[in-house]
Write a protein that holds these residues in place. Sequence first.
Motif, short mmCIF file in Angstrom:
data_model
loop_
_atom_site.label_atom_id
_atom_site.label_comp_id
_atom_site.label_asym_id
_atom_site.label_seq_id
_atom_site.Cartn_x
_atom_site.Cartn_y
_atom_site.Cartn_z
N HIS A 174 0.84 -1.21 0.00
CA HIS A 174 0.00 0.00 0.00
C HIS A 174 0.87 1.25 0.00
O HIS A 174 0.58 2.22 -0.70
N CYS A 175 1.95 1.21 0.77
CA CYS A 175 2.84 2.37 0.89
C CYS A 175 3.48 2.72 -0.44
O CYS A 175 3.63 3.91 -0.77
N ILE A 176 3.86 1.71 -1.24
CA ILE A 176 4.56 1.98 -2.50
C ILE A 176 3.62 1.96 -3.70
O ILE A 176 4.06 2.03 -4.85
N GLY A 177 2.30 1.89 -3.43
CA GLY A 177 1.33 1.95 -4.51
C GLY A 177 1.22 0.68 -5.33
O GLY A 177 0.92 0.73 -6.53
N GLU A 178 1.45 -0.47 -4.69
CA GLU A 178 1.37 -1.75 -5.39
C GLU A 178 0.31 -2.63 -4.73
O GLU A 178 -0.27 -2.26 -3.71
N LYS A 179 0.05 -3.80 -5.33
CA LYS A 179 -0.93 -4.74 -4.79
C LYS A 179 -0.22 -5.95 -4.20
O LYS A 179 0.69 -6.51 -4.81
N TRP A 180 -0.65 -6.34 -3.02
CA TRP A 180 -0.13 -7.54 -2.38
C TRP A 180 -0.97 -8.73 -2.83
O TRP A 180 -2.19 -8.73 -2.70
N MET A 181 -0.32 -9.73 -3.38
CA MET A 181 -1.02 -10.90 -3.91
C MET A 181 -0.57 -12.18 -3.23
O MET A 181 -0.55 -13.25 -3.83
#
Length: 213
Positions: A174-181
């Motif tokens: 979330h901090c780096i603007g990505e999605k955790w999958m």
Amino acid sequence: MSRGSRKLVELFYDVVSPYSWLGFEVLRRYTDVWNINLKLRPAFLGGVYKGSGNRSPDNVPTMRFLTAVAERELGGDCRLEQISRELWMRIWSRDQDISQLASLSEAGLKLGLPGSEVEELVKLATSQSVKDKLKATTEEAVQYGAFGFPLIVCHVNGRPEIFFGSDRFELMAHCIGEKWMGPQPNKLFRCFAKIPSHRHNQTFTYRNLAMTM
């Protein structure tokens, strides 16, 4: 959404830490998924413990050896990644020694490094320059607030965002603007590919995807 420039993510770790291994493997899997540049930062967990008032394990030769490997890298962390993983495998999977220089040499030879290069790395590991480098990296981790490893530092908009442990990846994403999958993003992609194409536009939860595994 524009991907923008790649964000620098630093992983401070010590191979004596099994949780560092977990964090290491997950981050390596995401280097081709997230828009990041992963920088491996081998450091001495004992020095971090000392700086934060905790008890200290003694694996200085091991981390000096990895620091020597890092110093000999010519762009990227390829060999550092391979040797770090081999040392984790030795101590945590095969119950083998990683504290003696002979053991470290064995690890390098197993990965196909020439004997002359391994000897050079062992010699470099005892040099003052490598001792100073490991000390400086460890002190940098302490300055970031480390009290254990893994310590992950994400550089976002000119400032460091700090994450401790191997269970903070969703917050980090979330901090780096990505999605955790999840810990195996490529497996998730394969599962998504099993979903009929006419349903790709529907909203799926991880539970839906789990049913395809």
